[in-house]
Design an enzyme around this catalytic site. Structure first.
Site, PDB file in Angstrom:
ATOM      1  N   LYS B  83       0.853  -1.191   0.000  1.00 50.58           N
ATOM      2  CA  LYS B  83       0.000   0.000   0.000  1.00 50.58           C
ATOM      3  C   LYS B  83       0.892   1.245   0.000  1.00 50.58           C
ATOM      4  O   LYS B  83       1.981   1.221   0.595  1.00 50.58           O
ATOM      5  CB  LYS B  83      -0.871  -0.049   1.264  1.00 50.58           C
ATOM      6  N   SER B 158      -9.660   1.146   3.065  1.00 49.28           N
ATOM      7  CA  SER B 158      -8.852   2.017   2.234  1.00 49.28           C
ATOM      8  C   SER B 158      -7.771   1.282   1.443  1.00 49.28           C
ATOM      9  O   SER B 158      -7.233   1.837   0.492  1.00 49.28           O
ATOM     10  CB  SER B 158      -8.186   3.078   3.102  1.00 49.28           C
ATOM     11  N   SER B 182      -9.595  -1.354   7.151  1.00 55.18           N
ATOM     12  CA  SER B 182      -9.055  -1.029   5.831  1.00 55.18           C
ATOM     13  C   SER B 182      -8.370  -2.171   5.097  1.00 55.18           C
ATOM     14  O   SER B 182      -8.138  -2.082   3.898  1.00 55.18           O
ATOM     15  CB  SER B 182      -8.086   0.155   5.930  1.00 55.18           C
TER      16      SER B 182
END
Lengths: 509, 489
Positions: B83, B158, B182
């Site tokens: 990420k 996310s 997330s």
């Protein structure tokens, strides 16, 4: 701004209420090796701007603080020395505000709002026979430093140096227990001696100890004074502020609750233009640093690590080493010099050594900054708990301690005159040479050779016929003649031999 | 296995294949990179793909190592992604924000250096909601990612990019971060496994903080065992993160096939009651599967769950306002000349680059933690968190090994469907935030696909440091569940 008067108004003309003063002192832990939360150096002095930084103290994204355990231990020692209660566990908080010298735009500090979790609290110390309460002692990180360049405010350039950012500070907050500048002075002297003696801070370093003051007249609003650069200025600022508040009071005006800045150039306090203090700091628990437990075992081991206190040291100097109290005062209050004393001391030379250190060596250090390097070099060597600094060749430091010992030995045993010792010390500090080298090269040794002195004694007697005549009846006149011989030999004549020769010559005439 | 299908291998299959010489690391990587080139035109899982020549050179190095019998690490050249809020030295780390458009990380996150140490090849930085605030990846400043099951739909967030990349074979596994769901939320929406470790199990050093008191880096992979393999690589005490547990590196695959015989599973009422009917049915079937495997399942009520989302948003907003304060563009960030500004106006101008959701949460966070309001909001949220933690701890201590619920109470939604309604979006977090607030480990396991072709995930949660128990239960459910359809392509 608060509009509620707490009793200041209406007393125009009456005697002013007594001043109430509290202090917030920031003391850098200059003797630690690393910053509070990263491995960068705690001693940032003398480095090029932004050289002493890493991703952590620059607040780079993703970095986390790593608490310096030794800072916790040293901070605890300060808290103990101030008679504070040591909490079972400590925590850290974030004080949130925007300022360019603050890389994360928050400062990691401590707070007692949700329980006593600062490194120490509720202590007290005796200063000049009066008790000063210590509200709390806390650990926190120092911000970076702003440097302004440019001719006018309009085209001023602000530069930031983050070398200092994250260096460990101990903040000491007192109760408002001071009544005047004298007491402040005594307290600050005691405190700087104490942190120096604990080996936490070298108070002689510029900016190592800083203080803000809270000043009010009893019952009146409190004024916080910031931007005070030295303890000397602190006194001036407090004196000014008391006078200002008394003047307000005598005119029946209320003293506003505010923060004022000390203007060192104009020697006044002036209201701060920045209203930063008005807004909240939105304190948050610093979750990146887990609670640190200070268990009884730790406390005990720190107690055993506590060095002899300044007053204990003074007492020892007087009673054990027979040093005059005034000399002991001076010597014990400075860790560097008292360590040097203890390192170079023998049973026989203690008194002379103390004299040499407190008059000659300290005078030398004060007289020239170049010479000041000499005693500073000795510090690493003799401080038993000294952190290893960048310092050079340890052998040269040993020579300095040895040199001092030899010098004091020479004076104590009568091999060297007191005056010559000073000269020899200067030469040793300047050249780095050993005592033996200096004393032989400079011909500082006593002239005790009779044949050498006899000529001088004879010429003095012939130059001073009047005194020579009186000398038969008046022993003081003999001393006068000894002094003359000393003058001619620039202090090198052995006083004992000179006296003998004088007596012999005078009687023999 | 022919070349077009090797990239569908699980992590364990990859390691077996590459070390046995079935295929080379270079072949696998180059297949993966061409898959990325093709898939990215539709999914936008990645913000940046690393230089392919350099990546391939690394793979060849691994191949040489395997041939000459040298150690090549547990992951042996496996293509993974991370990420974009995880720092990798020399690589841009934008957190999906224009605020950090120009930020090149000067150091490796611990998770990254541990992946490298085990021979992983990090191929790309994955898309995400800006600063990990969001659950649809629509708040990325660089455009949303799309759900490979239906590109009209959000992939969740996310860590949406990471979940899409794992689901669409753009890597074998990916690292996400989980502050309130997330990792698990996008894993559920994309039908992959998302694992949120016990707080402190994985170092956060190098993870850009959003709400630092509750977030963790976690693996996203196509199987439970793959997640366990990656977890084992990144977990363990780290001297750069004082909050890491005093646990040595461990093998999280150990005992993973042990089953759920005798385990007690609580199905949380408050997390199931309002769920979409298809989602609720999936939970009921999952309970049946676990019972068939020897576990006992019963319903349990956790009163405080109803207050968890407001508590979560209050705490995370307060922490975000503090954590994101450092982005003043003075030391790093993007190009904005300082001429004509003083400090405050410059910072205000520079911070204008934050997107709407981040701005909203920082303003909220400043308010709820400010003097005069903290007592009513922030401090109250902390109290709720403490009570919730006690309630959950009691449930584990007295009765249950596992707490189960849907990962998300609703099915994936369309891109744009909820972006104007932040409050209804908040409720999507209902089932995931409890694990973060109470610092417990939790996992989302793909379980079913709805009639409309959208994935449904089951969440399991265990007590602190019971990560192995949790993985064992998750693996049992994975083994027992009805076969899942292939992701459409």
């Amino acid at each position: 701004m608060s509009g509620s008067g707490r009793g200041a108004g209406g007393a125009a003309g009456g005697a002013a209420p007594r001043p109430v003063i509290g202090l917030e002192i920031h003391c850098q832990m200059t003797s630690l090796k690393s910053k509070l939360f990263c491995p960068c150096r705690a001693d940032y002095r003398g480095m090029a701007p932004n050289e002493n930084v890493c991703p952590v103290c620059m607040g780079m994204p993703g970095t986390l603080p790593r608490l310096n355990a030794e800072a916790v231990r040293r901070g605890t020692m300060i808290a103990m020395a101030l008679g504070c209660a040591i909490p079972e566990r400590i925590s850290f908080f974030r004080k949130n505000y925007f300022y360019p010298d603050l890389p994360k735009n928050f400062q990691i500090t401590q707070l007692d709002m949700y329980g006593d979790t600062s490194i120490g609290g509720r202590g007290s110390v005796l200063v000049g026979g009066r008790t000063v309460g210590i509200r709390r002692v806390q650990l926190e990180e120092d911000p970076g430093r702003m440097i302004y360049e440019g001719a006018s405010v309009q085209n001023r350039i602000s530069l930031v140096d983050y070398n200092r950012a994250g260096t460990p500070l101990v903040e000491i907050v007192t109760e408002p227990d001071f009544e005047g500048p004298r007491q402040l002075r005594l307290f600050l002297q005691m405190l700087s001696d104490m942190v120096g003696n604990l080996g936490v801070c070298n108070p002689a370093l510029e900016g190592a100890m800083r203080a803000d003051a809270n000043v009010s007249l009893e019952g009146g609003n409190r004024v916080e004074i910031k931007n005070i650069s030295s303890f000397h200025d602190l006194e001036k600022a407090v004196v000014f502020e008391i006078a200002r508040q008394e003047a307000q009071h005598s005119r029946g005006l209320e003293v506003a609750q505010e923060t004022r800045h000390w203007d060192a150039a104009r020697k006044i306090t002036a209201p701060s233009r920045l209203k930063e203090e008005e807004k909240g700091y939105r304190y948050l628990l610093e979750a990146d640093i887990p609670w640190v437990r200070i268990d009884a075992e730790t406390v005990e081991s720190l107690k055993s690590r506590m060095p002899e206190s300044v007053s204990e040291k003074r007492e020892r100097f007087v009673s054990r080493h027979m040093i005059p109290p005034q000399v002991a005062d001076v010597l014990s209050s400075d860790k560097m010099y008292s360590d040097l004393f203890d390192a170079a001391r023998t049973d026989k030379n203690a008194r002379e050594l103390a004299n040499i250190i407190t008059t000659d060596l300290m005078g030398l250090a004060m007289a020239s900054s170049a010479a000041a390097a000499a005693p500073a070099a000795a510090r690493d060597d003799v401080g038993g708990d000294a952190q290893k600094k960048k310092h050079d060749d340890p052998a040269s430091d040993v020579i300095r301690v040895d040199g001092l010992r030899e010098l004091a030995d020479a004076v104590a045993s009568g091999q060297m005159a007191r005056n010559s010792a000073k000269q020899a010390l200067h030469e040793m500090a300047k050249t780095g040479k050993s005592f033996a080298e200096v004393s032989s090269e400079m011909d500082l040794g006593l002239i005790s050779d009779e044949s050498e002195l006899l000529g001088v004694v004879r010429s003095v007697i012939s130059e001073e016929p009047q005194a020579a005549k009186q000398a038969y009846s008046n022993p003081n006149t003999v001393n006068y003649l000894v002094g003359k011989v000393m003058q001619k030999t620039r202090g090198k004549a052995d006083p004992q031999v000179t006296l003998e020769l004088l007596k012999r010559c005078l009687l023999g005439d | 296995m022919n070349h077009s299908s090797i990239i569908r291998a699980s992590a364990l299959e990859y390691v077996r294949g590459v070390t046995s010489g079935e295929f080379t690391a270079e072949e696998f990587l180059s297949e993966t990179l061409s898959r990325v080139g093709e898939a990215e035109t539709r999914y936008h899982a990645y913000l940046r793909v690393e230089d392919s020549q350099r990546l391939l050179a690394r793979a060849r190095e691994v191949d040489r190592g395997i041939k000459s019998g040298q150690k090549v690490g547990l992951l042996a050249g496996m293509p993974v992604s991370i990420k974009d809020n995880i720092c990798m030295r020399g690589s841009r780390t934008t957190c999906g924000s224009r605020m950090l458009e120009g930020f090149v990380a000067p150091y490796d996150a611990t998770a990254v250096s541990r992946l490298h140490a085990e021979g992983a090849i990090i191929v790309a930085k994955a898309n995400m909601d800006e600063f990990a605030m969001g659950l649809s990846t629509e708040f990325s400043a660089y455009g949303p990612s799309r759900n490979p099951w239906n590109t009209e739909y959000v992939p969740g967030g996310s860590s949406g990019g990471s979940a899409v990349a794992a689901a669409a074979f753009e890597c074998v596994a990916s690292l996400g971060s989980d502050t309130g769901g997330s990792v698990r939320n996008p894993a559920s929406f994309c039908s992959v496994v998302g694992y949120k470790p016990t707080y402190g199990l994985v170092s956060r050093h190098g993870l850009v903080s959003y709400a630092n008191s509750i977030e963790q880096i976690g693996p996203i992979a196509r199987t439970v065992s793959d997640a366990a393999l990656v977890l084992g690589v990144i977990a363990g005490r780290d001297e750069h993160d004082d909050t890491t547990a005093d646990a040595a590196a461990d093998d999280y695959l150990e005992g993973i096939e042990g089953g759920v015989e005798g385990m007690r599973v609580g199905i949380v009422d408050e997390m199931t009651e309002g769920a979409d009917p298809e989602v609720a049915r999936a939970v009921a079937r999952a309970a049946g599967d676990l019972e068939a495997a020897g576990a006992s399942c019963e319903r349990i009520s956790l009163d405080m769950v109803g207050y968890s989302v407001p508590s979560y948003y209050t705490i995370t907003a307060a922490e975000a306002a503090s954590n994101l304060a450092r982005y003043d563009n003075l030391r790093y960030g993007y190009d904005l000349p300082t001429d004509g500004y003083e400090f405050n106006s410059y910072v205000a101008e520079a911070r204008g680059r934050f997107g709407p959701e981040v701005t909203r949460r920082m303003i909220l966070g400043g308010y709820v933690s400010s003097a005069g309001h903290a007592g009513r909001y922030y401090l109250k949220a902390l109290k709720v968190r403490a009570k919730l933690t006690r309630e959950v701890a009691d449930a584990f201590a007295s009765s249950y090994d596992i707490l189960m619920a849907p990962t998300v109470p609703i099915l994936p939604f369309r891109i744009g469907e909820k972006s104007d309604d932040p409050v209804s979006l908040f409720m999507v977090d209902l089932n995931t935030v409890t694990a973060n607030l109470t610092r417990r480990p939790a996992v989302s396991v793909p379980y079913a696909v709805s009639a409309g072709g959208l994935p449904i995930g089951i969440q399991m949660m265990a007590d602190s440091m019971q990560d192995k128990t949790l993985l064992r239960a998750a693996r049992a459910l994975e083994r027992k569940r009805p076969p899942l359809p292939e992701v459409p392509d």
